[in-house]
Design an enzyme around this catalytic site. Structure first.
Site, PDB file in Angstrom:
ATOM      1  N   SER A  67       0.834  -1.209   0.000  1.00 25.58           N
ATOM      2  CA  SER A  67       0.000   0.000   0.000  1.00 25.58           C
ATOM      3  C   SER A  67       0.863   1.252   0.000  1.00 25.58           C
ATOM      4  CB  SER A  67      -0.903   0.008   1.235  1.00 25.58           C
ATOM      5  OG  SER A  67      -1.460   1.309   1.376  1.00 25.58           O
ATOM      6  N   SER A 128     -15.360   5.524   4.939  1.00 23.53           N
ATOM      7  CA  SER A 128     -15.399   4.116   4.525  1.00 23.53           C
ATOM      8  C   SER A 128     -14.226   3.650   3.690  1.00 23.53           C
ATOM      9  CB  SER A 128     -16.692   3.814   3.762  1.00 23.53           C
ATOM     10  OG  SER A 128     -17.746   3.840   4.638  1.00 23.53           O
ATOM     11  N   ASP A 174     -22.378   1.040   3.879  1.00 20.35           N
ATOM     12  CA  ASP A 174     -21.123   1.493   3.267  1.00 20.35           C
ATOM     13  C   ASP A 174     -20.804   0.718   1.996  1.00 20.35           C
ATOM     14  OD1 ASP A 174     -21.153   2.896   5.592  1.00 20.35           O
ATOM     15  OD2 ASP A 174     -19.515   1.809   6.547  1.00 20.35           O
TER      16      ASP A 174
END
Ligand code: GLA
Length: 387
Positions: A67, A128, A174
């Site tokens: 990431s 979210s 969500d």
């Protein structure tokens, strides 16, 4: 963005052959808070900010994750044989959870993948980011292995993974808002049966502004589960006197008539919020559709008051932001959004008032809380896509 993502993928995973780039949005809820586990309505929309992912199938069962938001963690490796929650696996528990959920639902994943992510949703803000990663992962799996699942299934599988793999007892809002997002539309969803309608967001001369309190949720998840529990107990008490399946089935009149069945005054307040908020959401959707923006704003404000006084999930940070916003000329409505206990507020602000809004609310917040709030003027976008 696509080019930058591919370049980074090449750096981390050797080359970019057969790698594909994907995107899934974040979401903001306009109104209908803590109603989605009470068989009530919600009115969220997908944003143009979200999570970008580059993925490539592997010939073995290995999973490699990277990431750009957590570069210090480096490449985190796992395998399809090892889809179990591990604290040290950090954010990769979200994509791993979705892979696990697909397998649980009978979709066999035969090959591993290399996956690189980058999210431009402000971290921990309550917009979210985790549901965005979940829906993105499901969307990638569907594309990679040609699974025949609908976008609505992607939402349900994402929620299942969050509940059962990551242990957060969230509702469907969500993942649904993200998987089913539509540019310039909010989604009016009945969580009792998942029927939904798109409502155009025509804000003529105004914008949606999100303000992040920069307060991390921390204890939020346990409080969230506590509220769910309180609602469930209140429902059971009401079911002794009236045949309903969820608090969302009740009109305000019915609630007022039967509320004494709820023995505890705190629990009664929680149930009151769920019932009134559901009715406000239905009214808000009608107001937006009828171009009654002022009424829509008043309902947003009333939603915040109810979340503050009856549901008690706001806290000083969100109250400071919202109460400062209410005093600014040109603010049509302002409320906390998402689970609460920190996170963000959502406000509808006239174009010419946006600068003043940021200045006044920002200064007020800094003075009362001691650190800065961040502001994002957002746009309403589509669900997941291949870029
Ligand atoms: C979180 C949950 C949702 C919903 C909201 C509150 O965002 O994930 O399911 O319950 O809180 O409305």
């Amino acid at each position: 963005m696509k080019h930058k993502m591919l370049e980074k993928f090449g750096e981390v995973f050797g080359n970019t052959e057969e790698a594909k780039v994907y995107f899934a949005p974040g979401r903001v809820n306009l109104i209908g808070e803590h109603t989605d586990y009470n068989a009530g309505h919600v009115f969220p929309c997908a944003l143009t900010i979200g999570t970008y992912g580059v993925a490539r199938k592997r010939n073995d069962g290995i999973l490699r994750f990277y990431s750009l938001n957590f570069e210090h963690l480096g490449v985190i490796e796992s395998s399809l044989e090892d889809l179990v929650f591990q604290k040290e696996a950090d954010w990769t528990n979200y994509p791993k959870g979705v892979m696990w959920a697909f397998q649980e639902k009978g979709y066999t994943i035969k090959q591993g993948m290399d996956l690189l992510l980058f999210g431009n949703i402000p971290n921990g803000s309550g917009l979210s980011s985790s549901a965005s990663v979940e829906v993105l992962t499901g969307f990638i799996l569907r594309d990679m292995f040609q699974f025949s699942v609908s976008n609505q299934d992607l939402a349900l599988i994402g929620q299942f993974s969050e509940n059962k793999f990551n242990g957060v007892n969230c509702g469907i809002m969500d993942q649904f808002a993200i998987a089913m997002g539509k540019e310039d539309h909010a989604i009016f969803l009945d969580t009792a049966d998942l029927s939904y309608e798109y409502a155009p967001i025509k804000l003529e001369g105004a914008k949606i502004v999100i303000t992040s309190s920069n307060k991390k949720r921390g204890l939020g998840d346990s409080k969230y589960n506590e509220r769910r529990q309180e609602c469930e107990t209140a429902l059971a008490e009401l079911q002794e006197v009236i045949g309903i399946e969820g608090l969302g089935n009740l009109t305000i009149e019915q609630f007022e008539e039967y509320k004494s069945a709820i023995k505890d005054p705190v629990r009664q307040k929680r149930a009151k919020h769920a019932v009134y908020e559901n009715q406000r959401t239905i009214q808000a959707k009608e107001a937006l559709t009828a171009n009654q923006l002022a009424l829509f704003g008043q309902l947003m404000n009333a939603s915040h008051v109810s979340l503050r006084d009856d549901y008690e999930v706001t806290g000083i940070e969100l109250d400071t932001l919202v109460e400062a916003a209410w005093k600014v000329d040109g603010v049509i409505g302002s409320r906390m959004t998402g689970a609460g206990f920190g996170g963000c507020t959502v406000s509808i602000v006239k174009d010419e008032a946006i600068d003043t809004f940021q200045k006044v609310v920002g200064e007020n917040y800094k003075e009362t809380i001691g650190y800065e709030a961040d502001f994002y003027v957002v746009e309403v976008g589509n669900g997941p896509v291949v870029l």
